[in-house]
Design an enzyme around this catalytic site. Structure first.
Site, mmCIF file in Angstrom:
data_model
loop_
_atom_site.group_PDB
_atom_site.id
_atom_site.type_symbol
_atom_site.label_atom_id
_atom_site.label_comp_id
_atom_site.label_asym_id
_atom_site.label_seq_id
_atom_site.Cartn_x
_atom_site.Cartn_y
_atom_site.Cartn_z
ATOM 1 N N LYS A 31 0.820 -1.224 0.000
ATOM 2 C CA LYS A 31 0.000 0.000 0.000
ATOM 3 C C LYS A 31 0.850 1.269 0.000
ATOM 4 O O LYS A 31 0.404 2.327 -0.421
ATOM 5 C CB LYS A 31 -0.909 0.022 1.228
ATOM 6 N N SER B 292 1.479 -9.671 -0.336
ATOM 7 C CA SER B 292 1.081 -8.258 -0.292
ATOM 8 C C SER B 292 1.451 -7.541 0.995
ATOM 9 O O SER B 292 1.672 -6.329 0.984
ATOM 10 C CB SER B 292 -0.416 -8.149 -0.557
#
Lengths: 311, 311
Positions: free
Chosen positions: A50, A300
């Site tokens: 992110k 991720s």
């Protein structure tokens, strides 16, 4: 959108992010029957991919916009990412978080200099409070996943992966709000040599699977999954990209997510969060179809409470 | 013993081991007030540095010795390491393990093709059973830590670390049976540029600390520590090396070991076992003395039962 846009995004954010390593594991290759290349965004700054999208979105602001700050709503990794990205260039960040968000996540946002605004724990409440902050402060709203700059930023993980391993046949990515998989799909399209992108999604929050089936954005019927980063749904900016460039989405059971997570912990000795394990779980569920292929897997993130594990 | 011996050891084992990465962490640098370089032997084959020494010891055998196999006694990582090292070159491995050793460790040894011989859970029993196997089978006995080839093999971790970061001021290593720290001390002596080696040891098993104080090999008075790899004691082959080349040993409390382990898990997103955390715990305990220095830390292994964590 062109290849140049993605390359320029990467150049722009490179000073602010880690170029994360790509790890391999003989044991996991044996288990999968394929050659796996794990892009370790769990080692990214603040612990998740992110950071990439947040950083690029912040860097694209004008000086005037920067002077007024940024605002988002997130209970997860994007809250920390935007706070850290903004702090990295001296910009104020207002983070709208549900009042029942875990204290540890609130502390992390504060640690990165973000100002938390609490709201009721519903999607509507957080959007309203974010819109109110936007009006009151003039801060620029940045959506966690449905924003073209954010999507381009997230795509740089796959860009780096393909720079390291140019001839991947597939890249598996988790699907949550759609920012990561949309960016990954753009990277595979622009940089890959006929590289297909496949999404992994929990059965408990399978809006993206159903959206690809119906051809329009579907809502989650439940969000009951341990993969807390994947409970959000697609948006009107990322869905067209996903529809055009993502090969398919494979849904997985909760037990498969937990098993894949445990496998990575035990065999690769790295910490990934449940949402990260969904991509590997998807591959393992249908591994016969990918035998012998060269496959990238986006891990991720690694933000997990080690005191409360599912195993 | 010369620099050439260590370099040749590394060349010899290189095809059979991973060159493990050296990781850094801004957050841990801030916490320590120094620049830390973590040599990640938790990513080594079978999950620990022990693979290096076991591999070299096996490779040094004559063809006739190889044909009769190898034997060791270990309830920990060396059991797996010798089984895998032997398997890698088609040699039979007899592993003497206490009958109460965890099932998961026995399974791992079997998974690497080792033949387990159970014994009573005392140091004397395991030595006797190993000696008996040696007599009966003609297998060559390889000690887990008090063996010059094993020491040279373990030293290749620090050799690689110093190849990557030649100007380290210090290397911190855990101290158990003494093989790793003796090898590390040799590497620092041969390859380092005035690089000092410091050991970390639990108060609960502080034989090495007391041995350096008294100048002779002392026994552990207790072995009550979560760092299960460090409950063994020094031997007559590694102690002279340690006495000559190790700067000092810092003892740490159990709570400090657990805190250091949690720090690495949460901040670096990698899995290390409690014994590995002892070196970092030692540095953090006396960090004021090392402020601003460039410090290597050997993360010795990552074999931990993720279902039974100390936090």
């Amino acid at each position: 959108m062109q290849k140049e846009d993605l390359l320029q995004t990467h150049t722009r954010i490179a000073p602010y992010i880690h170029r994360t390593p790509v790890l391999t594991s003989r044991l996991l290759n044996e288990i999968a029957g394929a050659n796996l290349y794990f892009k370790c965004e769990n080692f990214q700054r603040m612990g998740a991919f992110k950071m990439r999208g947040a950083m690029y979105a912040v860097l694209q602001l004008s000086e005037e916009q920067k002077s007024k700050g940024v605002v988002t709503h997130s209970s997860g990794n994007f809250a920390q990412a935007l706070a850290l990205a903004a702090q990295s260039v001296g910009v104020k960040a207002y983070i709208v978080m549900p009042e029942n968000a875990p204290q540890v996540k609130k502390e992390a946002v504060k640690g990165y200099g973000g100002q938390i605004i609490e709201c009721a724990s519903t999607p509507i409440a957080r959007e309203e409070v974010a819109a109110q902050m936007e009006r009151e402060t003039g801060a620029f709203f940045i959506h966690p996943s449905n924003d073209l700059n954010v999507i381009l930023g997230q795509g740089t993980a796959a860009l780096e992966l393909l720079e390291d391993q140019p001839d991947l046949h597939y890249i598996f990515s988790p699907v949550g709000g759609g920012g990561l998989i949309a960016g990954t799909a753009l990277a595979a399209h622009f940089i890959g040599q006929n590289c297909q992108v496949i999404g992994g999604e929990p059965f408990g929050a399978d809006d993206a699977y159903r959206s690809l089936q119906s051809g329009q954005i579907e809502s989650n019927e439940t969000t009951q999954t341990i993969a807390d980063g994947l409970r959000t749904q697609l948006g009107d900016i990322n869905f067209p990209i996903i529809k055009e460039h993502v090969e398919k989405i494979i849904r997985v059971e909760e037990a498969e997510i937990i098993a894949a997570m445990k496998l990575v912990w035990e065999r690769m000795k790295i910490i990934i969060e449940p949402s990260s394990a969904v991509a590997l779980a998807a591959l393992l569920r249908e591994k016969d179809a990918y035998a012998g292929q060269k496959i990238g897997i986006i891990l991720s993130g690694g933000n997990v409470d080690v005191q409360h594990l599912p195993f």
